[in-house]
Design an enzyme around this catalytic site. Structure first.
Site, PDB file in Angstrom:
ATOM      1  N   SER A 166       5.354  -8.485  -5.777  1.00  0.00           N
ATOM      2  CA  SER A 166       3.961  -9.704  -6.432  1.00  0.00           C
ATOM      3  C   SER A 166       2.902  -9.400  -7.461  1.00  0.00           C
ATOM      4  CB  SER A 166       3.349  -9.840  -5.569  1.00  0.00           C
ATOM      5  OG  SER A 166       2.619  -7.839  -5.087  1.00  0.00           O
TER       6      SER A 166
ATOM      7  N   LYS B 206      -2.399  -4.780  -5.648  1.00  0.00           N
ATOM      8  CA  LYS B 206      -2.741  -5.777  -5.949  1.00  0.00           C
ATOM      9  C   LYS B 206      -3.564  -5.188  -7.427  1.00  0.00           C
ATOM     10  CE  LYS B 206      -1.259  -9.248  -3.924  1.00  0.00           C
ATOM     11  NZ  LYS B 206       0.241 -10.304  -3.824  1.00  0.00           N
TER      12      LYS B 206
END
Length: 254
Positions: free
Chosen positions: A53, A122
């Site tokens: 990701s 993230k």
């Protein structure tokens, strides 16, 4: 008798010397463990990257060092920071949670010397009070400013993130609009690999549910209190060693 007494004295000295050495080694070992625990708690901690990701910047199985002092004394995550945080609400599926380390690795994990993979990583896109929306010319917009993310995200043929369907769920690809106001004390985060990241935009509720105050919608945002720290450096493998910097594009956001 004199020789026996001398031999006994020498033996006693050797025993005391051996015991003293063992005590010294024990003190050094305990001190090292305590120091490591203090470092893990207050200064830095190792993690590994479990998914794609955050590509291209962070790759699967990269080992990263997360620093914590940046968020001391009232400091908080800023837009553009890459942060590690606890799961805000079922973001990690069962097959994404790595098996718990066992044996000596479990001991090392407890004191922060063995990388942990049970958190998420993230990039912070919006902080409390920010308005994050999609899209303008394919770019994510924060407080009215389109972000040029081309220097750090994976190339996209359409736009910079997963988009909303009419029923409020989110899919990868396309360029359908959505908008969110980040609650105070929380963060809006996205993966740099926008086509393969179940992030805040992926978990975001429909605008109607957001306005209704549905508590389930809060899971789309990360509580600042759940943030472990900021990714500072990739330290393994050695050929990928490098420091993590905040992209300049976030400097233009009001």
């Amino acid at each position: 008798m004199g020789a026996e007494r001398e031999a006994s004295v020498k033996s006693g000295r050797r025993s005391r010397g051996t015991l003293g050495s063992l005590v010294e080694i024990l003190i050094i070992a305990v001190s090292a463990i305590l120091l490591t625990v203090v470092i893990k708690t207050f200064l830095a901690q190792a993690f590994y990257i479990p998914s794609e990701s955050m590509e291209p910047g962070l790759k699967v199985n990269d080992r990263v060092l997360v620093e914590k002092p940046s968020y001391w004394m009232g400091g908080a995550p800023e837009r553009g920071d890459v942060v590690v945080f606890a799961d805000p609400g079922n973001w990690l599926s069962t097959n994404q949670v790595p098996p718990a380390p066992t044996g000596f690795k479990a001991v090392l994990a407890k004191i922060g010397l063995y990388p942990s993979g049970d958190h998420l990583v993230k990039r912070v896109i919006g902080v409390g009070g920010d308005t994050v929306e999609c899209c303008e010319s394919g770019r994510i917009v924060v407080n009215g400013t389109p972000l040029d993310a081309s220097s750090f995200i994976a190339p996209s043929a359409t736009c910079d993130g997963p988009m909303a369907q009419d029923n409020g769920s989110y899919v990868r690809g396309g360029c359908r609009g959505w908008k969110a106001v980040v609650p105070e004390g929380r963060l809006f985060v996205m993966g740099d690999n926008r086509a393969n990241s179940a992030d805040s935009s992926f978990h975001l509720c429909s605008p109607e549910r957001q306005r209704s105050g549905d508590e389930a919608c809060a899971s789309a945002f990360v509580a600042v209190s759940d943030v472990v720290g900021r990714v500072a450096v990739v330290f393994w493998p050695t050929d990928r060693f490098g420091l993590e910097h905040r992209p300049e594009t976030f400097d233009s956001v009001d």
